[in-house]
Write a protein that holds these residues in place. Structure first.
Motif, mmCIF file in Angstrom:
data_model
loop_
_atom_site.group_PDB
_atom_site.id
_atom_site.type_symbol
_atom_site.label_atom_id
_atom_site.label_comp_id
_atom_site.label_asym_id
_atom_site.label_seq_id
_atom_site.Cartn_x
_atom_site.Cartn_y
_atom_site.Cartn_z
ATOM 1 N N ASP A 121 19.035 -25.320 -2.940
ATOM 2 C CA ASP A 121 19.017 -25.705 -1.531
ATOM 3 C C ASP A 121 18.577 -27.149 -1.325
ATOM 4 N N GLU B 235 30.051 -18.297 4.901
ATOM 5 C CA GLU B 235 31.041 -18.116 5.962
ATOM 6 C C GLU B 235 32.113 -17.103 5.559
ATOM 7 N N GLN C 134 25.478 -28.179 -0.931
ATOM 8 C CA GLN C 134 25.380 -27.438 0.328
ATOM 9 C C GLN C 134 26.722 -26.957 0.877
ATOM 10 N N HIS D 172 27.671 -23.576 -0.609
ATOM 11 C CA HIS D 172 26.883 -22.482 -0.054
ATOM 12 C C HIS D 172 27.365 -22.118 1.349
ATOM 13 N N ASP D 173 27.626 -23.122 2.156
ATOM 14 C CA ASP D 173 28.073 -22.876 3.529
ATOM 15 C C ASP D 173 29.409 -22.139 3.565
#
Length: 94
Positions: A35, A49, A41, A44-45
């Protein structure tokens, strides 16, 4: 009416399974220190989603002959989400 009930059961089941997997993957993401990397990032997003949106198409397509395909896709997404933090931590050197 029966088809609608089956749809809601599938939707809730897929949402529960993929939601739990999403939370486990997010906790492993933090556990491995991923993180803190701004370059990682977006991965991960996008993963979170996909796991949040996937139950609806899986529930819609999970009838009749496509049921096993929907189950396979759900299992595949769960497996990818659970192994992604390990792989990204290994290959990113964090």
């Amino acid at each position: 009416m029966r088809a609608l009930a089956g749809f809601f059961i599938r939707l809730v089941a897929y949402a529960l399974v993929l939601g739990v997997v999403s939370r486990l993957a997010a906790s492993m993401w933090v556990q491995f220190g991923l993180d803190g990397s701004i370059e990682l990032q977006p991965f991960h997003d996008i993963g979170v989603e996909v796991l949040l949106i996937a139950p609806l198409p899986l529930a819609l397509l999970g009838i009749g002959a496509l049921r096993q395909t929907a189950l396979f896709v759900a299992a595949f997404l769960a497996g990818v989400a659970l192994t992604a933090p390990f792989a990204i931590a290994r290959f990113s050197g964090l």
